[in-house]
Write an enzyme that holds these catalytic residues in place. Structure first.
Site, PDB file in Angstrom:
ATOM      1  N   GLU A  45     -12.149  16.075  24.544  1.00 19.34           N
ATOM      2  CA  GLU A  45     -11.720  14.671  24.535  1.00 19.34           C
ATOM      3  C   GLU A  45     -10.590  14.445  23.552  1.00 19.34           C
ATOM      4  O   GLU A  45      -9.771  13.547  23.729  1.00 19.34           O
ATOM      5  CB  GLU A  45     -12.907  13.760  24.190  1.00 19.34           C
ATOM      6  CG  GLU A  45     -12.619  12.264  24.303  1.00 19.34           C
ATOM      7  CD  GLU A  45     -11.945  11.663  23.073  1.00 19.34           C
ATOM      8  OE1 GLU A  45     -11.172  10.697  23.225  1.00 19.34           O
ATOM      9  OE2 GLU A  45     -12.197  12.174  21.947  1.00 19.34           O
ATOM     10  N   GLU A  46     -10.537  15.256  22.503  1.00 14.40           N
ATOM     11  CA  GLU A  46      -9.632  14.994  21.389  1.00 14.40           C
ATOM     12  C   GLU A  46      -8.187  15.477  21.606  1.00 14.40           C
ATOM     13  O   GLU A  46      -7.326  15.186  20.791  1.00 14.40           O
ATOM     14  CB  GLU A  46     -10.172  15.655  20.106  1.00 14.40           C
ATOM     15  CG  GLU A  46     -11.499  15.102  19.614  1.00 14.40           C
ATOM     16  CD  GLU A  46     -11.381  13.728  18.986  1.00 14.40           C
ATOM     17  OE1 GLU A  46     -10.263  13.176  18.963  1.00 14.40           O
ATOM     18  OE2 GLU A  46     -12.404  13.206  18.517  1.00 14.40           O
TER      19      GLU A  46
ATOM     20  N   HIS B  85     -12.610  10.665  12.045  1.00 16.92           N
ATOM     21  CA  HIS B  85     -11.570  11.650  11.732  1.00 16.92           C
ATOM     22  C   HIS B  85     -11.361  11.794  10.225  1.00 16.92           C
ATOM     23  O   HIS B  85     -10.357  12.349   9.787  1.00 16.92           O
ATOM     24  CB  HIS B  85     -10.239  11.314  12.433  1.00 16.92           C
ATOM     25  CG  HIS B  85     -10.317  11.388  13.922  1.00 16.92           C
ATOM     26  ND1 HIS B  85      -9.238  11.706  14.722  1.00 16.92           N
ATOM     27  CD2 HIS B  85     -11.357  11.202  14.786  1.00 16.92           C
ATOM     28  CE1 HIS B  85      -9.608  11.700  15.994  1.00 16.92           C
ATOM     29  NE2 HIS B  85     -10.899  11.386  16.051  1.00 16.92           N
TER      30      HIS B  85
ATOM     31  N   ASP C 204     -16.443  18.199  21.891  1.00 21.30           N
ATOM     32  CA  ASP C 204     -15.464  18.960  21.105  1.00 21.30           C
ATOM     33  C   ASP C 204     -15.347  18.420  19.686  1.00 21.30           C
ATOM     34  O   ASP C 204     -15.712  17.278  19.402  1.00 21.30           O
ATOM     35  CB  ASP C 204     -14.098  18.960  21.787  1.00 21.30           C
ATOM     36  CG  ASP C 204     -13.567  17.551  22.046  1.00 21.30           C
ATOM     37  OD1 ASP C 204     -14.378  16.651  22.351  1.00 21.30           O
ATOM     38  OD2 ASP C 204     -12.351  17.348  21.955  1.00 21.30           O
TER      39      ASP C 204
END
Length: 398
Positions: free
Chosen positions: A142-143, A367, A84
């Site tokens: 996962e995020e 990020h 993702d």
């Protein structure tokens, strides 16, 4: 099997161009957590093309699982990658820049997926030499909580699996290094929301009010005593207030304020203690100052805790891949990862593969809108994960 182990590096290098091509495609067409459609479809198509023994889609919602049964009997080992992306605008000036406005792979999941596809391709071509079964776990979301891992575990992704390995390409480590260790390597990751109720009024007449901003400020300061006075100095805990919202005008004392934050720890005991003290401090501080407050506390991913035997297998495999000097003992990070749910189900280890290289623009943290990796790290990751799986199967042969 010994020939496959010794030749694995070369076979993976032969797949490097294909892995880069896959990674750059995923990078250009990222999909957010729980909204992945084209990515898992492409993964499944590639796995079917490898003629695996089994390819399951929609696992836990949007996950994909491929099963490769070796030519000899043995244990079953899994390898996991996530796929993702994040709601971040890609600001890099590269040919493979994201084509989806406001969405990008800013954490390396595109490369994780391309790496595991490349490794699956190599191992599928040598299945007769494998003493056991290898399960390729491609995970969605996962995020974003509750995360795809727990959903895939509940849907049977690890049924029959004896151990699992996973890797994170790590931009803060230089390409060529590998970080591994036993025990906790990533933290319990929880979040909280605090709502303070005071009594608003004119800024010039404070005696007729209960100032929610003053209460909130005192709460922020008091929360810092959890680390300094409620937890042993030999343990680790972080309590961070990340947002503080209150008031609409310069001469008005705010009736309410709202704060959000995160609590990080490694042990279950410290996690429980931190949550309890956050509630006590927030409610007690507000009450002492004439107001009231509530806490909404959400438990996120548990700590990632590598098992000793499997971490040692990864360390051995990493030494074979990059040499003793380039293998470091990982220092635990307060970041969170839902790989922890797999490790609650079966033994395993999570390894960090260096992917940073300022000369190639891979100098930004995860990020970040300019995040990138040195793509050579995918070859190293594939070798470390592949050898870890093979060493596990050899070590545990009947």
């Amino acid at each position: 099997m010994s020939s496959l182990l010794s030749q694995l590096k070369g076979h993976i290098h032969d797949m490097e161009a294909q892995m880069v091509e896959w990674r750059r495609h995923f990078h250009q067409y990222p999909e957010l957590s729980f909204h992945e459609v084209k990515t898992p479809a492409m993964i499944a198509d590639i796995l079917r093309g490898l003629e695996l023994d089994e390819v399951r889609t929609g696992v836990g919602g949007r996950g994909v699982v491929g099963v490769l049964r070796g030519g000899q009997p043995g244990k079953t080992v899994a390898i996991r990658a996530d796929f993702d992306a994040l709601p971040i605008q890609d600001l890099k000036d590269v040919p493979y820049k994201s084509k989806v406005p406001g969405v990008m792979h800013a954490c390396g999941h595109d490369a994780h997926t391309a790496t595991l596809l490349g490794l699956a391709s190599v191992l599928a071509n040598h299945r007769e030499e494998i003493p056991g079964t290898i399960v390729f776990v491609f995970q969605h979301a996962e995020e974003e909580l509750p995360g795809g891992a727990i959903q895939m575990v509940e849907d049977g992704a690890l049924d029959g699996v004896d151990a699992i390995f996973g890797a994170h390409l790590w931009s803060s480590a230089p390409v060529g290094e590998v970080w591994i260790g036993a025990g906790p390597v990533m933290a319990n990751a929880d979040d909280f929301t605090i709502n303070v109720q005071g009594k608003g009024g004119h800024g010039a007449i404070p005696q007729q009010t209960v100032d929610s901003i003053v209460i909130g400020s005192q709460i922020v300061m008091n929360l810092q005593t959890i680390a300094s006075r409620n937890v042993s100095p030999l343990d680790s805990v972080v309590v961070t207030v990340g947002t503080f919202t209150a008031g609409d005008n310069f001469n008005v004392i705010a009736d309410t304020c709202r704060m959000t934050g995160t609590a990080r720890s490694f042990s279950a005991e410290v996690r429980d203690r931190a949550e309890a003290r956050i509630r006590e401090i927030v409610e007690g501080t507000a009450r002492m100052m004439g107001g009231s407050a509530t806490v909404e506390y959400t438990r996120g991913y548990p700590a990632v805790i590598n098992t000793e035997a499997e971490a040692e297998i990864v360390r051995k495999s990493a030494v074979e891949a990059v040499g003793e000097a380039a293998v470091k003992t990982v220092e635990p990070t307060m970041g969170g990862e839902d790989f922890s749910y797999y490790l609650q189900k079966v033994p395993g280890a999570f390894v960090f593969i260096g992917a940073g290289n300022p000369e190639k623009g891979a100098a930004y943290p995860h990020h970040h809108p300019r995040f990138d990796i040195d793509e050579r790290s995918m070859v190293i990751s594939a070798e470390v994960l592949g050898k870890s799986a093979l060493h596990y199967l050899i070590t545990n042969q009947a």
